[in-house]
Design a protein around this motif. Structure first.
Motif, PDB file in Angstrom:
ATOM      1  N   ASP A  21       0.833  -1.198   0.000  1.00  0.00           N
ATOM      2  CA  ASP A  21       0.000   0.000   0.000  1.00  0.00           C
ATOM      3  C   ASP A  21       0.866   1.246   0.000  1.00  0.00           C
ATOM      4  N   LYS A  22       0.254   2.374   0.307  1.00  0.00           N
ATOM      5  CA  LYS A  22       0.952   3.658   0.213  1.00  0.00           C
ATOM      6  C   LYS A  22       2.133   3.784   1.175  1.00  0.00           C
ATOM      7  N   ASP A  23       2.193   2.945   2.191  1.00  0.00           N
ATOM      8  CA  ASP A  23       3.351   2.983   3.089  1.00  0.00           C
ATOM      9  C   ASP A  23       4.649   2.728   2.310  1.00  0.00           C
ATOM     10  N   ARG A  24       4.558   2.030   1.167  1.00  0.00           N
ATOM     11  CA  ARG A  24       5.765   1.810   0.351  1.00  0.00           C
ATOM     12  C   ARG A  24       6.316   3.155  -0.126  1.00  0.00           C
ATOM     13  N   PHE A  25       5.418   4.083  -0.417  1.00  0.00           N
ATOM     14  CA  PHE A  25       5.820   5.437  -0.815  1.00  0.00           C
ATOM     15  C   PHE A  25       6.233   6.246   0.421  1.00  0.00           C
ATOM     16  N   ARG A  26       5.384   6.206   1.461  1.00  0.00           N
ATOM     17  CA  ARG A  26       5.667   6.996   2.672  1.00  0.00           C
ATOM     18  C   ARG A  26       7.029   6.627   3.259  1.00  0.00           C
ATOM     19  N   GLN A  27       7.357   5.319   3.230  1.00  0.00           N
ATOM     20  CA  GLN A  27       8.580   4.847   3.902  1.00  0.00           C
ATOM     21  C   GLN A  27       9.707   4.535   2.932  1.00  0.00           C
ATOM     22  N   ASP A  28       9.572   4.991   1.685  1.00  0.00           N
ATOM     23  CA  ASP A  28      10.609   4.780   0.656  1.00  0.00           C
ATOM     24  C   ASP A  28      11.004   3.314   0.521  1.00  0.00           C
ATOM     25  N   LEU A  29      10.007   2.436   0.470  1.00  0.00           N
ATOM     26  CA  LEU A  29      10.297   1.002   0.365  1.00  0.00           C
ATOM     27  C   LEU A  29      10.469   0.555  -1.087  1.00  0.00           C
ATOM     28  N   GLY A  30      10.168   1.448  -2.036  1.00  0.00           N
ATOM     29  CA  GLY A  30      10.306   1.100  -3.455  1.00  0.00           C
ATOM     30  C   GLY A  30       9.161   0.222  -3.950  1.00  0.00           C
ATOM     31  N   LYS A  31       9.162  -0.037  -5.264  1.00  0.00           N
ATOM     32  CA  LYS A  31       8.164  -0.911  -5.900  1.00  0.00           C
ATOM     33  C   LYS A  31       6.728  -0.547  -5.496  1.00  0.00           C
ATOM     34  N   VAL A  32       6.440   0.749  -5.509  1.00  0.00           N
ATOM     35  CA  VAL A  32       5.096   1.183  -5.115  1.00  0.00           C
ATOM     36  C   VAL A  32       4.084   0.761  -6.177  1.00  0.00           C
ATOM     37  N   GLU A  33       4.410   1.095  -7.436  1.00  0.00           N
ATOM     38  CA  GLU A  33       3.468   0.782  -8.522  1.00  0.00           C
ATOM     39  C   GLU A  33       3.216  -0.727  -8.594  1.00  0.00           C
TER      40      GLU A  33
END
Ligand code: 5GP
Length: 241
Positions: free
Chosen positions: A201-213
């Motif tokens: 989910d959006k936490d990938r963006f919030r926490q810079d985890l990559g592979k958001v899309e």
């Protein structure tokens, strides 16, 4: 983003790729996010309507737009939580992933300049942001949505950790109904893979985890709404000749 709709009482909701978090302090673009969230939100709102939960959704118009009913937005974000994460973990020091003794509902005042502060039912009714009757209906709907979506996501190996709903008042000729507005997607839900606990989910963006899309695509794929041929089919209109 909302635009005037084709008929009175309707609006066109546009799904952008722009992403923001932490009250606009973090900004970026998640390519394809708008197209995926348009589809995912259409899917989830349609499933909710099928079990009698009213929403503002009317129909998807194209890759990035849907037609919705114009409602009077209630200025409160309603968060339902099943596991501790995000601001609940930070505020109360409860480790992320802790199963909550029961589902918890929280209210946030939608006010960017204040960073959407947590408010109580007392504030909401005292300042007439919503009535006690509105809140009763909101809680009932939010808990039904939680039960239904938790089961739906569990069926595709995703744990619904928490999510945020927005509500509006829909006036008809002789009636007033509280309906779900905005969107329901990995943008405002926390979804963890049940087997790996990976955040989808959006936490990938919030926490810079990559592979958001990729995460948003995977959610769409599991829900069965990504065409078999892959995400290329969702990019937009194709020139045929
Ligand atoms: P938290 O309060 O832990 O940051 O968020 C709880 C849940 O509500 C998360 O699923 C989060 O995505 C959603 N949420 C809360 N506020 C917002 C918001 O302003 N925008 C979006 N997209 N989601 C929100």
């Amino acid at each position: 983003m909302l635009f005037e709709g084709p008929e009175p009482g309707t609006l066109v909701q546009y799904f952008k790729d722009d992403a923001s978090a932490f009250n606009n302090q973090k900004r970026g673009i998640i390519t394809g996010k708008g197209v995926l969230n348009n589809r995912i939100s259409e899917f989830l709102m349609t499933r909710l309507a099928e079990i009698g939960i009213p929403t503002h959704f009317m129909r998807r118009l194209n890759m990035r737009e849907q037609l919705v009913r114009e409602v009077e937005i209630i200025p409160i974000g309603v968060v339902v939580r099943n596991l501790a994460a995000g601001s609940l973990s930070t505020r109360l020091g409860i480790p992320e992933g802790t199963l909550l003794p029961r589902s918890i509902i929280e209210y946030y005042l939608k006010k960017d300049e204040l960073g959407d502060p947590l408010v109580t039912e007392e504030h909401i009714t005292a300042f007439s942001w919503a009535s006690t009757h509105d809140l009763d209906e909101i809680v009932q709907i939010a808990l039904r949505v939680n039960d239904f979506l938790s089961g739906l996501f569990l069926g595709v190996n995703l744990r619904l950790v928490d999510f945020k709903l927005e509500f509006g008042r829909l006036y008809t000729e002789d009636d007033l109904r509280i309906v779900i507005a905005d969107e329901i997607s990995p943008e405002n839900c926390r979804l963890w893979d049940t087997r790996t606990n990976e955040k989808m989910d959006k936490d990938r963006f919030r926490q810079d985890l990559g592979k958001v899309e990729e995460a948003y695509q995977e959610v769409a794929r599991r829900l069965g709404i990504l065409p078999e041929s892959g995400p290329a089919d969702l990019k937009g209109p194709r020139t045929l000749q």
